[in-house]
Scaffold this motif. Sequence first.
Motif, short mmCIF file in Angstrom:
data_model
loop_
_atom_site.label_atom_id
_atom_site.label_comp_id
_atom_site.label_asym_id
_atom_site.label_seq_id
_atom_site.Cartn_x
_atom_site.Cartn_y
_atom_site.Cartn_z
N ALA A 154 -9.78 48.90 83.57
CA ALA A 154 -9.23 50.19 83.16
C ALA A 154 -10.27 51.04 82.42
N GLY A 155 -11.50 50.55 82.35
CA GLY A 155 -12.56 51.31 81.69
C GLY A 155 -12.56 51.19 80.18
N GLN A 156 -11.84 50.18 79.65
CA GLN A 156 -11.79 50.01 78.19
C GLN A 156 -12.78 48.93 77.77
N SER A 157 -13.50 49.21 76.69
CA SER A 157 -14.43 48.18 76.20
C SER A 157 -13.66 47.14 75.39
N GLN A 158 -14.31 45.97 75.22
CA GLN A 158 -13.65 44.94 74.42
C GLN A 158 -13.41 45.45 73.00
N SER A 159 -14.38 46.20 72.45
CA SER A 159 -14.20 46.75 71.10
C SER A 159 -13.00 47.67 71.05
N LEU A 160 -12.86 48.51 72.09
CA LEU A 160 -11.76 49.47 72.11
C LEU A 160 -10.41 48.73 72.23
N VAL A 161 -10.40 47.68 73.07
CA VAL A 161 -9.16 46.92 73.23
C VAL A 161 -8.73 46.35 71.88
N LEU A 162 -9.68 45.81 71.15
CA LEU A 162 -9.36 45.25 69.83
C LEU A 162 -8.88 46.34 68.88
N ALA A 163 -9.57 47.47 68.91
CA ALA A 163 -9.20 48.56 68.00
C ALA A 163 -7.80 49.08 68.35
N THR A 164 -7.49 49.17 69.65
CA THR A 164 -6.19 49.66 70.08
C THR A 164 -5.09 48.74 69.58
N GLU A 165 -5.42 47.45 69.48
CA GLU A 165 -4.43 46.49 68.99
C GLU A 165 -4.31 46.59 67.46
N GLY A 166 -5.06 47.50 66.87
CA GLY A 166 -4.98 47.69 65.42
C GLY A 166 -5.82 46.68 64.66
N TRP A 167 -6.77 46.07 65.37
CA TRP A 167 -7.56 45.06 64.70
C TRP A 167 -8.93 45.57 64.33
N HIS A 168 -9.51 44.87 63.41
CA HIS A 168 -10.82 45.24 62.90
C HIS A 168 -11.88 45.00 63.97
N GLU A 169 -12.93 45.80 63.91
CA GLU A 169 -14.02 45.69 64.90
C GLU A 169 -14.62 44.29 64.92
N ASP A 170 -14.66 43.63 63.78
CA ASP A 170 -15.17 42.26 63.72
C ASP A 170 -14.11 41.36 64.35
N ALA A 171 -14.39 40.93 65.59
CA ALA A 171 -13.33 40.34 66.42
C ALA A 171 -12.77 39.03 65.90
N SER A 172 -13.42 38.39 65.01
CA SER A 172 -12.91 37.09 64.58
C SER A 172 -13.15 36.92 63.09
N ASN A 173 -12.16 36.36 62.39
CA ASN A 173 -12.39 36.13 60.97
C ASN A 173 -12.58 34.65 60.66
N ILE A 174 -12.86 33.88 61.70
CA ILE A 174 -13.26 32.49 61.47
C ILE A 174 -14.68 32.36 61.98
N HIS A 175 -15.54 31.80 61.18
CA HIS A 175 -16.89 31.57 61.67
C HIS A 175 -17.30 30.13 61.38
N TYR A 176 -17.40 29.37 62.43
CA TYR A 176 -17.95 28.02 62.28
C TYR A 176 -19.46 28.15 62.37
#
Length: 406
Positions: A154-176
């Motif tokens: 649909a021409g949406q970037s992964q960043s945009l998809v996350l932002a549209t979901e109302g989530w922060h640009e940093d896609a994950s808050n767990i970092h191993y």
Amino acid sequence: MGLMLNRALERLDFLGHISDNPCYLVRTYLSPANRRAAGCLLGWMAELGMQTQHLPDGTVRGVLPGAAPEAKPLLLGSHLDTVTNAGKYDGALGLIAALAALEELRDQGIQLPFPVHLLGFSDEEGVRFQTTYLGSRGVTGQLDLETRARLDAAGQSQSLVLATEGWHEDASNIHYVAGSVRGYVELHIEQGRSLEEFDEAACVVSGINGQSRLLVTLTGRADHAGTTPMEFRRDSLTGAAEAILATEKLARDHPGLVATVGKIEVLPGGSNSIPEVTSFTLDFRHAVDAERVRLLKALENSVRKITASRELELNWQLVQENDAVVCDAELARNLCDALERVTGSRRQLASGAGHDGVAISKVAPIGMIFVRCRGGLSHHPDEYVSPADIGVGIRVLVEFLKSLPA
Ligand code: GLV
Ligand code: MN
Ligand code: MN
């Protein structure tokens, strides 16, 4: 174990019906069905007494603290997403088997001397953005800006998809980070025919073959299908056809190489217009990294000759590349000990398919168990694993978990 196995089979069936399409099974990165499946897994993990977490990128995690909550955790996991028109075992089986093994331990009154984190990754197949391991790369801090900028259909970037979901640009808050976990172990269907040939229900994985994924685009010139003589055409699709056949020939001529063109797009895409732009995906794998690199270069040279002779422009874009990964020797030994106790075999096989362990191996030792699947068939709705073999896989996992020292 009987009750546990029945529950596992019911859960597999349940997840197998959670789809974005009513006619076949498909769950892609952050799709509604993927999130519903994640919700189910969260519920089952909570029933088991795990502390649960739904990460912003759709990955879910359940934590069992064990007897020593401060010790390095063991990660168990697999993926929630599927290919298009999938079978119900690829990914889901690893999650359901891990849950069943942990339930079995609870019922045996066994508390592990270390924490277990069960991870259901939101994307391993790479269907939505044509790039794999988004979930496991997310939790290990390996999602680069280039990946985040990739576009879906649909021409949406992964960043945009996350932002549209109302989530922060940093896609994950767990970092191993490297050294923070004792290992990652995944049970998965074999997706090959070896275990059937050996007449064995399960084995341990020795390593995961490397792969390159590309997007190849040929550009010619659109023109009228009825009036343009054949010698004046710059048809990108016939050029692509020649390139695809050259790919197949190269793979047939080099045992060990497997190469696949799985998706093709043609523009402008009309029956009476000469195709101006044709792009296709290329999935290129070999057990030996140097051979993969050498043969991919040879293919690129052949395709350049084909496009030059047809006056086509070529864009040869490497989308993702992973070298082969060797499973950790100690985990493999522990897994082989567990396998031997259950089946009498210590067989190890290399994986031709990719798995989340490839991404996790950057920060932790990895190990895998394969369970036989009928005819080796996978990425197909007829994918099938017998209940008895699933039971064997769960028992190997239980034996393995029980055997690990503090
Ligand atoms: C995952 O299924 C892969 O493409 O190997
Ligand atoms: Mn898989
Ligand atoms: Mn798969």
